[in-house]
Design a protein around this motif. Structure first.
Motif, PDB file in Angstrom:
ATOM      1  N   LEU A  87       0.817  -1.212   0.000  1.00 52.97           N
ATOM      2  CA  LEU A  87       0.000   0.000   0.000  1.00 52.97           C
ATOM      3  C   LEU A  87       0.859   1.275   0.000  1.00 52.97           C
ATOM      4  O   LEU A  87       0.563   2.200  -0.769  1.00 52.97           O
ATOM      5  CB  LEU A  87      -0.977  -0.011   1.170  1.00 52.97           C
ATOM      6  CG  LEU A  87      -1.970   1.152   1.231  1.00 52.97           C
ATOM      7  CD1 LEU A  87      -2.819   1.240  -0.024  1.00 52.97           C
ATOM      8  CD2 LEU A  87      -2.862   1.001   2.466  1.00 52.97           C
ATOM      9  N   PRO A  88       1.921   1.369   0.795  1.00 47.47           N
ATOM     10  CA  PRO A  88       2.741   2.600   0.748  1.00 47.47           C
ATOM     11  C   PRO A  88       3.309   2.879  -0.645  1.00 47.47           C
ATOM     12  O   PRO A  88       3.330   4.028  -1.096  1.00 47.47           O
ATOM     13  CB  PRO A  88       3.853   2.334   1.764  1.00 47.47           C
ATOM     14  CG  PRO A  88       3.248   1.349   2.720  1.00 47.47           C
ATOM     15  CD  PRO A  88       2.378   0.467   1.865  1.00 47.47           C
ATOM     16  N   ARG A  89       3.750   1.850  -1.344  1.00 48.10           N
ATOM     17  CA  ARG A  89       4.294   2.020  -2.703  1.00 48.10           C
ATOM     18  C   ARG A  89       3.184   2.505  -3.637  1.00 48.10           C
ATOM     19  O   ARG A  89       3.378   3.436  -4.416  1.00 48.10           O
ATOM     20  CB  ARG A  89       4.859   0.698  -3.210  1.00 48.10           C
ATOM     21  CG  ARG A  89       5.364   0.767  -4.663  1.00 48.10           C
ATOM     22  CD  ARG A  89       5.644  -0.623  -5.232  1.00 48.10           C
ATOM     23  NE  ARG A  89       6.705  -1.317  -4.557  1.00 48.10           N
ATOM     24  CZ  ARG A  89       7.973  -1.332  -4.956  1.00 48.10           C
ATOM     25  NH1 ARG A  89       8.336  -0.668  -6.044  1.00 48.10           N
ATOM     26  NH2 ARG A  89       8.880  -2.010  -4.294  1.00 48.10           N
ATOM     27  N   PHE A  90       2.003   1.875  -3.564  1.00 46.02           N
ATOM     28  CA  PHE A  90       0.875   2.281  -4.407  1.00 46.02           C
ATOM     29  C   PHE A  90       0.495   3.736  -4.135  1.00 46.02           C
ATOM     30  O   PHE A  90       0.305   4.529  -5.061  1.00 46.02           O
ATOM     31  CB  PHE A  90      -0.327   1.354  -4.168  1.00 46.02           C
ATOM     32  CG  PHE A  90      -1.564   1.838  -4.850  1.00 46.02           C
ATOM     33  CD1 PHE A  90      -1.730   1.699  -6.218  1.00 46.02           C
ATOM     34  CD2 PHE A  90      -2.572   2.459  -4.125  1.00 46.02           C
ATOM     35  CE1 PHE A  90      -2.873   2.171  -6.855  1.00 46.02           C
ATOM     36  CE2 PHE A  90      -3.717   2.931  -4.748  1.00 46.02           C
ATOM     37  CZ  PHE A  90      -3.864   2.792  -6.110  1.00 46.02           C
ATOM     38  N   ASP A 125      -5.676  11.158   2.076  1.00 45.11           N
ATOM     39  CA  ASP A 125      -5.608  11.826   0.771  1.00 45.11           C
ATOM     40  C   ASP A 125      -5.907  10.876  -0.377  1.00 45.11           C
ATOM     41  O   ASP A 125      -6.526  11.275  -1.372  1.00 45.11           O
ATOM     42  CB  ASP A 125      -4.249  12.506   0.571  1.00 45.11           C
ATOM     43  CG  ASP A 125      -3.075  11.541   0.583  1.00 45.11           C
ATOM     44  OD1 ASP A 125      -3.073  10.579   1.390  1.00 45.11           O
ATOM     45  OD2 ASP A 125      -2.132  11.753  -0.212  1.00 45.11           O
ATOM     46  N   ILE A 126      -5.531   9.630  -0.244  1.00 43.97           N
ATOM     47  CA  ILE A 126      -5.808   8.645  -1.296  1.00 43.97           C
ATOM     48  C   ILE A 126      -7.248   8.152  -1.167  1.00 43.97           C
ATOM     49  O   ILE A 126      -7.956   8.012  -2.171  1.00 43.97           O
ATOM     50  CB  ILE A 126      -4.816   7.462  -1.235  1.00 43.97           C
ATOM     51  CG1 ILE A 126      -3.367   7.975  -1.341  1.00 43.97           C
ATOM     52  CG2 ILE A 126      -5.128   6.428  -2.313  1.00 43.97           C
ATOM     53  CD1 ILE A 126      -3.024   8.741  -2.601  1.00 43.97           C
ATOM     54  N   ALA A 127      -7.720   7.918   0.043  1.00 46.06           N
ATOM     55  CA  ALA A 127      -9.105   7.479   0.261  1.00 46.06           C
ATOM     56  C   ALA A 127     -10.103   8.451  -0.357  1.00 46.06           C
ATOM     57  O   ALA A 127     -11.126   8.040  -0.899  1.00 46.06           O
ATOM     58  CB  ALA A 127      -9.373   7.319   1.756  1.00 46.06           C
ATOM     59  N   ALA A 128      -9.789   9.749  -0.304  1.00 45.39           N
ATOM     60  CA  ALA A 128     -10.679  10.767  -0.868  1.00 45.39           C
ATOM     61  C   ALA A 128     -10.808  10.645  -2.384  1.00 45.39           C
ATOM     62  O   ALA A 128     -11.773  11.137  -2.963  1.00 45.39           O
ATOM     63  CB  ALA A 128     -10.164  12.152  -0.501  1.00 45.39           C
TER      64      ALA A 128
END
Length: 154
Positions: A30-33, A67-70
């Motif tokens: 997940l961190p890389r994505f 920020d990604i969830a949004a």
């Protein structure tokens, strides 16, 4: 650009359809994505993982940084299985159904998935991960290339 995201075999390794073992962190990639997504802030994300069959969208979003969830705008529809079997091209069909229902069929899209066999007609839209590895250096480079290449323009 719309990115359709699978989880198992992408955000973490998959083991012959079994759950990720406890010694391998679920969502270890997940961190890389998320780092790739931060470099491409205009990419919207749609969950295409089978996890959408078990968890509501808000629970899936909760696994991501805020920020990604949004940027997670939805999940693909679930196509019923016939005789309990996962049909060939089901994932591709669900993506095409989502694009059509959203009125976005002519927009650029990519799928980040480990099941290349699910994309017989639109393989050029697929960034394929190796199911037993997940989103590694090779998949990251392929995704970055497509996000900056000609496909990223309508």
């Amino acid at each position: 650009m719309i990115l359709f995201l699978d989880f198992d075999g992408v955000l973490h390794p998959e083991y012959d359809g079994e759950a990720t073992p406890a010694d391998i962190a679920a969502f270890c990639h997940l961190p890389r994505f998320e780092a790739v997504m931060r470099d491409h802030p205009d990419v919207e994300i749609v969950i295409s993982s089978t996890w959408r069959e078990c968890f509501p969208l808000d629970a899936l979003r909760a696994r991501f940084s805020a920020d990604i969830a949004a940027r997670i705008i939805g999940a693909t529809p679930v196509t019923p299985r016939i005789d309990g079997k996962y049909m060939p091209a089901r994932r591709e069909g669900e993506i095409l159904d989502w694009l059509s229902a959203a009125g976005r069929a002519h927009e650029p899209w990519l799928a980040l998935d480990d099941a290349a066999w699910q994309f017989p007609q639109h393989r050029e839209h697929l960034v394929a991960c190796t199911w037993s590895v997940g989103f590694d250096d090779t998949a990251e480079a392929a995704l970055r290339a497509l996000l900056t290449g000609p496909m990223s323009s309508p």
